[in-house]
Design an enzyme around this catalytic site. Structure first.
Site, PDB file in Angstrom:
ATOM      1  N   ASP A  26       0.809  -1.221   0.000  1.00 49.67           N
ATOM      2  CA  ASP A  26       0.000   0.000   0.000  1.00 49.67           C
ATOM      3  C   ASP A  26       0.844   1.275   0.000  1.00 49.67           C
ATOM      4  OD1 ASP A  26       0.659  -1.029   2.694  1.00 49.67           O
ATOM      5  OD2 ASP A  26      -0.252   0.830   3.382  1.00 49.67           O
ATOM      6  N   TYR A 146       0.752   2.516  15.578  1.00 48.96           N
ATOM      7  CA  TYR A 146       2.091   3.008  15.900  1.00 48.96           C
ATOM      8  C   TYR A 146       1.979   4.224  16.807  1.00 48.96           C
ATOM      9  CZ  TYR A 146       2.972   0.317  11.636  1.00 48.96           C
ATOM     10  OH  TYR A 146       3.004  -0.667  10.695  1.00 48.96           O
ATOM     11  N   LYS A 177      -0.923  -4.994  14.267  1.00 44.68           N
ATOM     12  CA  LYS A 177       0.433  -4.876  13.754  1.00 44.68           C
ATOM     13  C   LYS A 177       1.130  -3.743  14.491  1.00 44.68           C
ATOM     14  CE  LYS A 177       2.791  -3.395   9.488  1.00 44.68           C
ATOM     15  NZ  LYS A 177       2.605  -3.160   8.034  1.00 44.68           N
TER      16      LYS A 177
END
Length: 266
Positions: A26, A146, A177
């Site tokens: 992506d 994140y 993730k």
């Protein structure tokens, strides 16, 4: 669990090991058509040949990567976007829907959240909304979480990464993730505090294959469910061989030296 979700998860996870190898593709929205993302059919072919479980793509890219032949690979439709040329590159916005994923035959959707960014509240709201919608349709959700913002001193700190993983879990993701914390002891703490599968991101381009294999080996040995790594795989000289090697590490617990011998001999 919703049967549809169970079936879709089995397409992107190895049902025998409960682990996965995901290759995100992506990056084009963020940084443009970088090396490895120009000829998508060729890249997807190499990834599928290596035995990856799934790729991540934006909705318009799925048609460019569809081959109609060769080995199959799962599709995770990415619903978040921003560009590196924006004054707010960490502020992700929704650019797709769960319904888009259903129409394209995707096996899962993914959403990106940067904790600590000024627009954090918008990204959290979007992920919560997508999680609810995905649950209605039995569509698995991969949360990429994140810590990136003015108050973040170290995005790899164990407490920070554990917080990221916990956000994904608590807002309804099926897989989360996060960055690898750098060692097995700290990453074990991240995994133990999260009741859904945790996969590691690849981060910046690594210097060599050993560093990547070591990181994946350590993450899995710490209880991680595999990897979601892009540039360090699709920009490798031989992506198929690298994925075949990582397959042995992730799904068959191949030792480091044996993995390096496999990678070096080709």
């Amino acid at each position: 669990m919703h049967l549809g979700k169970k079936l879709r998860l089995e397409r992107i996870f190895n049902r025998n090991t409960g682990r996965t190898i995901i290759v995100p593709l992506d990056h084009g929205v963020t940084v443009g058509p970088i090396s490895g993302l120009v000829d998508l059919r060729d890249t997807v072919g190499k990834i599928a040949e290596g035995g990856a479980n799934a790729v991540v793509m934006h909705k318009g890219l799925a048609r460019c990567g569809h081959r109609g032949e060769g080995s199959d690979v799962g599709l995770i439709l990415h619903l978040s976007a921003s560009t590196s040329i924006s004054p707010y590159p960490n502020a992700k916005t929704l650019v797709g829907s769960v319904e888009d994923a259903i129409k394209l035959g995707a096996d899962a959707v993914s959403v990106h959240v940067n904790l600590g960014d000024e627009s954090e509240r918008d990204m959290l709201r979007d992920m919560g909304m997508i999680a609810s919608r995905a649950s209605d349709w039995g569509m698995p959700l991969l949360a990429m979480v994140y810590a990136r913002g003015p108050k973040v001193k170290d995005e790899y700190d164990v407490d920070v990464v554990a917080h990221c993983a916990r956000v994904g879990e608590e807002l309804g993701a099926d897989v989360v993730k996060v960055p690898y914390t750098g060692d097995m002891d700290t990453f074990t703490k991240v995994v133990e505090a999260c009741c859904i599968p945790v996969v590691i991101a690849g981060g910046p381009k690594l210097e060599n294959g050993r560093d990547l294999v070591q990181m994946v080996y350590d993450a899995v040995a710490s209880g991680g469910a595999g990897l979601s790594i892009g540039r360090n795989i699709f920009q490798h000289d031989n992506p198929s061989l690298l994925i075949k090697t990582l397959n042995q590490v992730v799904h068959n617990d191949l030792e480091i030296e044996d993995a390096m011998e496999m990678l070096e001999k080709g």
